[in-house]
Scaffold this motif. Structure first.
Motif, PDB file in Angstrom:
ATOM      1  N   ASP A 113      17.534  23.005 -25.517  1.00 22.83           N
ATOM      2  CA  ASP A 113      16.595  23.096 -24.403  1.00 22.83           C
ATOM      3  C   ASP A 113      15.797  21.805 -24.243  1.00 22.83           C
ATOM      4  OD1 ASP A 113      17.351  25.576 -23.574  1.00 22.83           O
ATOM      5  OD2 ASP A 113      15.568  26.631 -24.274  1.00 22.83           O
ATOM      6  N   VAL A 114      15.399  21.211 -25.365  1.00 25.10           N
ATOM      7  CA  VAL A 114      14.673  19.938 -25.311  1.00 25.10           C
ATOM      8  C   VAL A 114      15.565  18.856 -24.720  1.00 25.10           C
ATOM      9  CG1 VAL A 114      13.626  18.109 -26.695  1.00 25.10           C
ATOM     10  CG2 VAL A 114      13.104  20.499 -27.200  1.00 25.10           C
ATOM     11  N   LEU A 115      16.812  18.804 -25.162  1.00 24.32           N
ATOM     12  CA  LEU A 115      17.740  17.787 -24.672  1.00 24.32           C
ATOM     13  C   LEU A 115      18.085  18.004 -23.193  1.00 24.32           C
ATOM     14  CD1 LEU A 115      20.164  17.525 -27.728  1.00 24.32           C
ATOM     15  CD2 LEU A 115      18.416  15.868 -27.030  1.00 24.32           C
ATOM     16  N   HIS A 116      18.201  19.266 -22.787  1.00 21.03           N
ATOM     17  CA  HIS A 116      18.494  19.551 -21.377  1.00 21.03           C
ATOM     18  C   HIS A 116      17.357  19.098 -20.473  1.00 21.03           C
ATOM     19  CE1 HIS A 116      22.247  21.612 -21.881  1.00 21.03           C
ATOM     20  NE2 HIS A 116      21.737  22.590 -22.598  1.00 21.03           N
ATOM     21  N   GLY A 117      16.125  19.167 -20.969  1.00 20.41           N
ATOM     22  CA  GLY A 117      14.973  18.828 -20.145  1.00 20.41           C
ATOM     23  C   GLY A 117      14.318  20.030 -19.499  1.00 20.41           C
ATOM     24  N   ARG A 118      14.490  21.226 -20.095  1.00 17.35           N
ATOM     25  CA  ARG A 118      13.853  22.425 -19.532  1.00 17.35           C
ATOM     26  C   ARG A 118      12.345  22.248 -19.455  1.00 17.35           C
ATOM     27  NH1 ARG A 118      11.645  27.373 -20.766  1.00 17.35           N
ATOM     28  NH2 ARG A 118      11.475  26.877 -22.970  1.00 17.35           N
ATOM     29  N   PRO A 144      18.779   8.623 -27.759  1.00 14.72           N
ATOM     30  CA  PRO A 144      18.312   9.857 -27.135  1.00 14.72           C
ATOM     31  C   PRO A 144      18.926  10.098 -25.757  1.00 14.72           C
ATOM     32  CG  PRO A 144      16.563   8.196 -27.162  1.00 14.72           C
ATOM     33  CD  PRO A 144      17.653   7.685 -28.034  1.00 14.72           C
ATOM     34  N   ALA A 145      19.198   9.027 -25.012  1.00 16.61           N
ATOM     35  CA  ALA A 145      19.831   9.200 -23.703  1.00 16.61           C
ATOM     36  C   ALA A 145      21.224   9.799 -23.863  1.00 16.61           C
ATOM     37  CB  ALA A 145      19.910   7.855 -22.983  1.00 16.61           C
ATOM     38  N   ALA A 146      21.978   9.321 -24.845  1.00 13.52           N
ATOM     39  CA  ALA A 146      23.320   9.841 -25.087  1.00 13.52           C
ATOM     40  C   ALA A 146      23.272  11.289 -25.561  1.00 13.52           C
ATOM     41  CB  ALA A 146      24.036   8.971 -26.117  1.00 13.52           C
ATOM     42  N   ALA A 147      22.310  11.617 -26.426  1.00 12.54           N
ATOM     43  CA  ALA A 147      22.192  12.993 -26.922  1.00 12.54           C
ATOM     44  C   ALA A 147      21.897  13.963 -25.783  1.00 12.54           C
ATOM     45  CB  ALA A 147      21.091  13.063 -27.978  1.00 12.54           C
ATOM     46  N   ALA A 148      20.992  13.572 -24.885  1.00  8.42           N
ATOM     47  CA  ALA A 148      20.681  14.422 -23.741  1.00  8.42           C
ATOM     48  C   ALA A 148      21.893  14.579 -22.828  1.00  8.42           C
ATOM     49  CB  ALA A 148      19.500  13.843 -22.964  1.00  8.42           C
ATOM     50  N   GLY A 149      22.619  13.492 -22.626  1.00 10.09           N
ATOM     51  CA  GLY A 149      23.807  13.553 -21.788  1.00 10.09           C
ATOM     52  C   GLY A 149      24.872  14.469 -22.371  1.00 10.09           C
ATOM     53  N   LEU A 150      25.065  14.418 -23.686  1.00 12.61           N
ATOM     54  CA  LEU A 150      26.044  15.292 -24.327  1.00 12.61           C
ATOM     55  C   LEU A 150      25.668  16.760 -24.198  1.00 12.61           C
ATOM     56  CD1 LEU A 150      26.965  13.353 -27.593  1.00 12.61           C
ATOM     57  CD2 LEU A 150      28.540  14.034 -25.775  1.00 12.61           C
ATOM     58  N   ALA A 151      24.388  17.058 -24.328  1.00 12.88           N
ATOM     59  CA  ALA A 151      23.936  18.444 -24.197  1.00 12.88           C
ATOM     60  C   ALA A 151      24.243  18.981 -22.802  1.00 12.88           C
ATOM     61  CB  ALA A 151      22.448  18.543 -24.497  1.00 12.88           C
ATOM     62  N   ASP A 152      23.987  18.165 -21.776  1.00  9.30           N
ATOM     63  CA  ASP A 152      24.291  18.590 -20.405  1.00  9.30           C
ATOM     64  C   ASP A 152      25.800  18.696 -20.193  1.00  9.30           C
ATOM     65  OD1 ASP A 152      21.588  18.574 -19.857  1.00  9.30           O
ATOM     66  OD2 ASP A 152      21.610  16.596 -18.908  1.00  9.30           O
ATOM     67  N   TRP A 153      26.530  17.737 -20.722  1.00  5.67           N
ATOM     68  CA  TRP A 153      27.990  17.677 -20.522  1.00  5.67           C
ATOM     69  C   TRP A 153      28.697  18.897 -21.092  1.00  5.67           C
ATOM     70  CZ3 TRP A 153      31.703  17.434 -24.406  1.00  5.67           C
ATOM     71  CH2 TRP A 153      33.014  17.165 -23.987  1.00  5.67           C
ATOM     72  N   ALA A 154      28.204  19.445 -22.178  1.00  5.28           N
ATOM     73  CA  ALA A 154      28.886  20.555 -22.859  1.00  5.28           C
ATOM     74  C   ALA A 154      28.965  21.805 -22.001  1.00  5.28           C
ATOM     75  CB  ALA A 154      28.178  20.874 -24.181  1.00  5.28           C
ATOM     76  N   ASP A 155      28.153  21.913 -20.944  1.00  2.00           N
ATOM     77  CA  ASP A 155      28.151  23.115 -20.109  1.00  2.00           C
ATOM     78  C   ASP A 155      28.743  22.876 -18.720  1.00  2.00           C
ATOM     79  OD1 ASP A 155      26.864  24.852 -21.987  1.00  2.00           O
ATOM     80  OD2 ASP A 155      24.993  23.803 -21.583  1.00  2.00           O
TER      81      ASP A 155
END
Length: 280
Positions: free
Chosen positions: A30-35, A82-93
């Protein structure tokens, strides 16, 4: 881009990488997604590495500014994590066509990171000409990655709020959804109001909840999801929305779900968007 979207050869790798990302705890995702931010965090986070690397390229064109360029490249490399981690979290869905483009997007950005890491190392060793060449190669790769990211966001609507159009489409005023008897207690029913699919849920005390049926994350059908504790869970990616106000209490959705005001008049269920929602 169309060929990348249809590149089925990438699907086995996508499946494996998704499994790794989805093992992260939901609060971390949720943190990585930006909720907490109200929209995906990835686009905001990429501004730092892209800004520093672009600035480094400009300094490399100015004689005597090589040390400053190296410092900017180092900042960009640190902020890329951190930019890559957030991108991966979004990409997985993402859906498969989106995930295929996202995989190439990630590959281009990974190449940029590798080029910039090599550039920084070359600069530290005093090989400034090599460092500059590698820096420009990194900027080229990052630009390609940015173009792919733009395709994801604007052509494929990855990360967009898929319920944003509800307020624009639904006509103002009250709309008839049906007789109260048509809605069994505790069972979601789909109705259409001004061309928008809505989920109608009748509670034991005859309170009627109406919420836009298509999930704000990726337009999943909420009416097919689990209802529990006053919330509905999207069956596609697990986003959880509160039925009373549409608030997204768990991601990957970063935007709340539109909810309708309801009233029961002479046994008929009526619904409308709140006036402030319609105005927005």
């Amino acid at each position: 881009m169309d060929r990348i979207e249809g590149a089925r050869w990438a699907d086995p790798l996508i499946k494996q990488l998704r499994g790794v990302v989805r093992r992260l705890p939901p609060p971390t995702r949720d943190v990585l997604h930006g909720r907490w931010l109200g929209h995906p965090a990835h686009p905001a986070l990429v501004q730092v590495p892209m800004g520093t690397w672009t600035s480094a390229a400009l300094l490399d064109l100015i004689p005597g500014k090589g040390r400053g360029a190296g410092a900017l490249i180092a900042v960009g490399l640190v902020s890329a994590a951190p930019a890559a981690a957030a991108g991966l979290a979004d990409w997985a869905d993402l859906r498969k066509p989106q995930a295929r483009v996202g995989l190439v997007h990630a590959a281009a950005n990974s190449a940029a990171i590798a080029f910039y890491a090599a550039s920084l190392l070359a600069r530290l060793r005093g090989r400034r000409l090599r460092g500059r060449a590698l820096g420009f190669a990194g900027l080229t790769s990052a630009t390609v990655g940015g173009a792919l990211g733009g395709h994801l966001a604007y052509r494929q609507a990855a990360g967009a709020n898929h319920a944003e159009q509800v307020a624009a489409v639904v006509e103002p005023g009250w709309h008839l959804l049906g007789s109260l008897s048509e809605f069994p207690v505790g069972t979601p029913v789909v109705r259409v109001s001004s061309g928008v699919s809505v989920m109608v849920l009748r509670e034991p005390d005859d309170t009627v909840r109406v919420i836009a049926d298509r999930c704000s994350h990726m337009a999943g059908p909420l009416s097919e999801g689990e209802i529990a504790d006053g919330c509905v869970t999207c069956p596609w990616h697990g986003s959880v929305f509160r039925l009373s106000d549409g608030w997204n209490i768990r991601g990957p959705a970063t935007a709340p779900q539109p909810v309708f005001e309801t009233r029961v008049t002479t046994g008929r269920v009526m619904a409308r968007l709140p006036e402030e929602t319609k105005e927005l």
